[in-house]
Design a protein around this motif. Structure first.
Motif, PDB file in Angstrom:
ATOM      1  N   VAL A   1      46.470  32.352   1.825  1.00 56.33           N
ATOM      2  CA  VAL A   1      46.128  33.021   0.568  1.00 56.33           C
ATOM      3  C   VAL A   1      47.363  33.782   0.077  1.00 56.33           C
ATOM      4  CG1 VAL A   1      44.586  34.633  -0.614  1.00 56.33           C
ATOM      5  CG2 VAL A   1      43.724  33.296   1.304  1.00 56.33           C
ATOM      6  N   LEU A   2      47.729  33.568  -1.197  1.00 53.49           N
ATOM      7  CA  LEU A   2      48.943  34.172  -1.746  1.00 53.49           C
ATOM      8  C   LEU A   2      48.621  35.120  -2.902  1.00 53.49           C
ATOM      9  CD1 LEU A   2      51.113  30.920  -1.917  1.00 53.49           C
ATOM     10  CD2 LEU A   2      50.972  32.584  -0.036  1.00 53.49           C
ATOM     11  N   PHE A   3      49.347  36.226  -2.933  1.00 57.23           N
ATOM     12  CA  PHE A   3      49.201  37.234  -3.990  1.00 57.23           C
ATOM     13  C   PHE A   3      50.595  37.554  -4.532  1.00 57.23           C
ATOM     14  CE2 PHE A   3      46.128  37.963  -0.679  1.00 57.23           C
ATOM     15  CZ  PHE A   3      44.957  38.365  -1.299  1.00 57.23           C
ATOM     16  N   GLY A   4      50.674  37.981  -5.780  1.00 61.81           N
ATOM     17  CA  GLY A   4      51.936  38.520  -6.296  1.00 61.81           C
ATOM     18  C   GLY A   4      52.169  39.901  -5.685  1.00 61.81           C
ATOM     19  N   ALA A   5      53.436  40.233  -5.445  1.00 66.34           N
ATOM     20  CA  ALA A   5      53.728  41.579  -4.912  1.00 66.34           C
ATOM     21  C   ALA A   5      53.840  42.559  -6.078  1.00 66.34           C
ATOM     22  CB  ALA A   5      55.018  41.540  -4.099  1.00 66.34           C
ATOM     23  N   THR A   6      52.747  42.659  -6.813  1.00 64.00           N
ATOM     24  CA  THR A   6      52.666  43.556  -7.974  1.00 64.00           C
ATOM     25  C   THR A   6      51.853  44.772  -7.555  1.00 64.00           C
ATOM     26  OG1 THR A   6      50.604  42.511  -8.567  1.00 64.00           O
ATOM     27  CG2 THR A   6      52.595  41.560  -9.533  1.00 64.00           C
ATOM     28  N   PHE A   7      51.644  45.705  -8.476  1.00 63.93           N
ATOM     29  CA  PHE A   7      50.808  46.866  -8.129  1.00 63.93           C
ATOM     30  C   PHE A   7      49.421  46.392  -7.678  1.00 63.93           C
ATOM     31  CE2 PHE A   7      53.710  49.135 -11.123  1.00 63.93           C
ATOM     32  CZ  PHE A   7      54.270  49.949 -10.155  1.00 63.93           C
ATOM     33  N   ILE A   8      48.895  45.400  -8.404  1.00 64.86           N
ATOM     34  CA  ILE A   8      47.556  44.908  -8.078  1.00 64.86           C
ATOM     35  C   ILE A   8      47.578  44.163  -6.744  1.00 64.86           C
ATOM     36  CG2 ILE A   8      45.817  43.182  -8.768  1.00 64.86           C
ATOM     37  CD1 ILE A   8      46.169  44.103 -11.646  1.00 64.86           C
ATOM     38  N   GLY A   9      48.511  43.245  -6.588  1.00 66.56           N
ATOM     39  CA  GLY A   9      48.587  42.460  -5.342  1.00 66.56           C
ATOM     40  C   GLY A   9      48.814  43.344  -4.119  1.00 66.56           C
ATOM     41  N   ARG A  10      49.651  44.370  -4.301  1.00 67.31           N
ATOM     42  CA  ARG A  10      49.951  45.253  -3.170  1.00 67.31           C
ATOM     43  C   ARG A  10      48.760  46.136  -2.816  1.00 67.31           C
ATOM     44  NH1 ARG A  10      55.940  46.441  -5.374  1.00 67.31           N
ATOM     45  NH2 ARG A  10      57.002  44.897  -4.111  1.00 67.31           N
ATOM     46  N   ASP A  11      47.877  46.345  -3.773  1.00 69.16           N
ATOM     47  CA  ASP A  11      46.669  47.124  -3.498  1.00 69.16           C
ATOM     48  C   ASP A  11      45.592  46.231  -2.869  1.00 69.16           C
ATOM     49  OD1 ASP A  11      44.977  49.545  -3.861  1.00 69.16           O
ATOM     50  OD2 ASP A  11      43.863  48.219  -5.222  1.00 69.16           O
ATOM     51  N   LEU A  12      45.481  45.036  -3.424  1.00 67.69           N
ATOM     52  CA  LEU A  12      44.380  44.150  -3.042  1.00 67.69           C
ATOM     53  C   LEU A  12      44.603  43.469  -1.688  1.00 67.69           C
ATOM     54  CD1 LEU A  12      41.759  42.708  -3.934  1.00 67.69           C
ATOM     55  CD2 LEU A  12      43.179  41.052  -5.161  1.00 67.69           C
ATOM     56  N   ALA A  13      45.793  42.909  -1.496  1.00 67.39           N
ATOM     57  CA  ALA A  13      46.023  42.063  -0.313  1.00 67.39           C
ATOM     58  C   ALA A  13      45.781  42.803   1.015  1.00 67.39           C
ATOM     59  CB  ALA A  13      47.431  41.470  -0.362  1.00 67.39           C
ATOM     60  N   PRO A  14      46.290  44.033   1.193  1.00 71.00           N
ATOM     61  CA  PRO A  14      46.051  44.696   2.481  1.00 71.00           C
ATOM     62  C   PRO A  14      44.575  44.964   2.754  1.00 71.00           C
ATOM     63  CG  PRO A  14      47.708  45.870   1.205  1.00 71.00           C
ATOM     64  CD  PRO A  14      47.128  44.831   0.309  1.00 71.00           C
ATOM     65  N   ARG A  15      43.818  45.249   1.684  1.00 74.99           N
ATOM     66  CA  ARG A  15      42.381  45.492   1.883  1.00 74.99           C
ATOM     67  C   ARG A  15      41.677  44.215   2.320  1.00 74.99           C
ATOM     68  NH1 ARG A  15      40.778  50.378  -0.775  1.00 74.99           N
ATOM     69  NH2 ARG A  15      42.624  51.254  -1.738  1.00 74.99           N
ATOM     70  N   VAL A  16      42.052  43.117   1.681  1.00 75.94           N
ATOM     71  CA  VAL A  16      41.426  41.841   2.041  1.00 75.94           C
ATOM     72  C   VAL A  16      41.844  41.462   3.463  1.00 75.94           C
ATOM     73  CG1 VAL A  16      41.289  39.395   1.440  1.00 75.94           C
ATOM     74  CG2 VAL A  16      41.334  41.099  -0.369  1.00 75.94           C
TER      75      VAL A  16
END
Ligand code: FAD
Length: 337
Positions: free
Chosen positions: A97-112
């Motif tokens: 699963v890939l996320f952008g290292a944006t404010f949103i991605g950096r918030d979302l990915a660690p929680r998931v």
């Protein structure tokens, strides 16, 4: 619903219905990774009125868009978004699963990652698929997650083989966005969604958007200055040259720290990552942290008075000389073009 064919997922980030460029960059990369794995690429789209966004992902290789659409999901909200994505991963078990290292991605990915007990590598600058059988026989077709480490002094290759899903956030602008000549005949799968009362713990009251006048990522030509430019006044030469070439001005961190140029124009590991058609580096030594943000530029011209400067190792054309003498000559030439 476990799936035998390995799946690569990209979280498609959007704000007010506008998808982020990094999501298309990741889809383009994800398409290649999925092909190598003989698997499939899925886009995960969460928001409201997302059909058009979902369809756009087919142009970048997604064969399915998993769409969670609800008015309450119009804007990013940590709790529902992480809950939805975690549940989808639990049910469908993608490989990557890939996320952008944006404010949103950096918030979302660690929680998931925490919900799904998965490995997560933050801020990757490259992704590859490879066997790592020299470590263990069954380490086949792993995701190599590549990123600068130890203050940018090394480029580390990280694997997370023993977790349920391999996850990474990837820096904006480092992957090439590649629209396919013919879009995939993909399908949209609507995932039912019921808001949960606990989502109300965080409420978005207002949005303030700070518009930046500078868009380094979109600039076809960048004229960048370093500490070797000597002063803020000397940067005027760079603005003049950039104007003539139809480009933007950027700087190294040393130039930003010295107050020669504002921070939003910093290129590098802790600044913006760019890949313009032409990058002209003036009085920049070429430290690894700076290179991390610009070495994917199509053509690099370096002007430096030190012939041993590391920037000469990566440039296509190098000029050994005083930037204050060389740049005015460039300006003279382009004034008469
Ligand atoms: P210098 O290293 O001082 O180099 C100046 C160069 O100009 C020299 O090569 C010199 O020969 C040349 N020069 C001098 N006078 C002239 C002249 N008249 N004409 C032509 N050439 C001349 N740096 C970044 O840029 N971006 C980042 O995002 C970034 N992130 C970092 C993150 C971390 C964790 C760390 C530890 C460092 C980071 N750095 C970053 C800093 C980086 O290590 C370097 O210190 C920085 O890039 C140096 O900037 P510079 O090349 O402009 O300055």
């Amino acid at each position: 619903m476990a799936n035998d064919k390995p799946q690569v997922w990209v979280f498609v980030e959007q704000r007010s219905g506008t998808p982020a460029d990094v999501s298309f960059e990741l889809l383009s990369k994800g398409y290649k990774l999925a092909n190598q794995l003989k698997g499939s690429l899925k886009a995960v789209v969460i928001g409201h009125n997302m059909k058009d966004v979902a369809k756009r992902t087919f142009k970048y290789g997604a064969d399915e868009a998993l769409v969670v659409d609800h008015p309450s999901l119009k804007e990013y909200n940590t709790l529902p978004y992480s809950r939805i994505l975690s549940q989808l991963i639990d049910e469908r078990q993608p490989r990557i699963v890939l996320f952008g290292a944006t404010f949103i991605g950096r918030d979302l990915a660690p929680r998931v990652a925490s919900h799904t007990k998965s490995g997560l590598t933050a801020d990757c600058t490259d992704l590859q698929i490879s066997d790592v059988t020299y470590l263990r026989k069954d380490y086949k077709d792993l995701l190599l997650q590549i990123r600068p480490a130890f203050g940018g002094n090394i480029i580390a290759t990280i694997i997370t083989p023993d977790t349920r899903v391999q996850m990474a956030t990837v820096r904006e602008g480092v992957m090439e966005m590649h629209e396919l000549e013919k879009a995939v005949n993909g399908k949209i799968t609507e995932i039912p969604y019921t808001p949960d009362p606990s989502d109300e713990l965080v409420k978005i009251i207002e949005h303030h958007r700070e518009e930046s006048k500078v868009n380094l990522k979109a600039a076809p030509i960048i004229v960048a200055g370093g500490y070797g430019m000597g002063s803020k006044e000397n940067f005027q030469l760079l603005y003049e040259l950039a104007d003539l070439l139809g480009g933007e001005v950027a700087g190294s961190r040393a130039a930003v720290d010295a107050g020669f140029i504002e921070h939003e124009r910093q290129v590098g590991q802790t600044g913006v990552t760019v890949r313009p058609r032409l990058y002209i580096a003036c009085g920049i030594s070429g430290a690894i942290q700076h290179r991390a943000g610009m070495e994917e530029s199509k053509k690099i011209i370096a002007i430096n008075n030190d012939p041993e400067a590391p920037i000469f190792d990566i440039c296509h054309y190098g000029i050994v000389g005083d930037a204050m003498e060389v740049i005015p000559q460039f300006i003279e030439v382009f004034k008469h073009k």
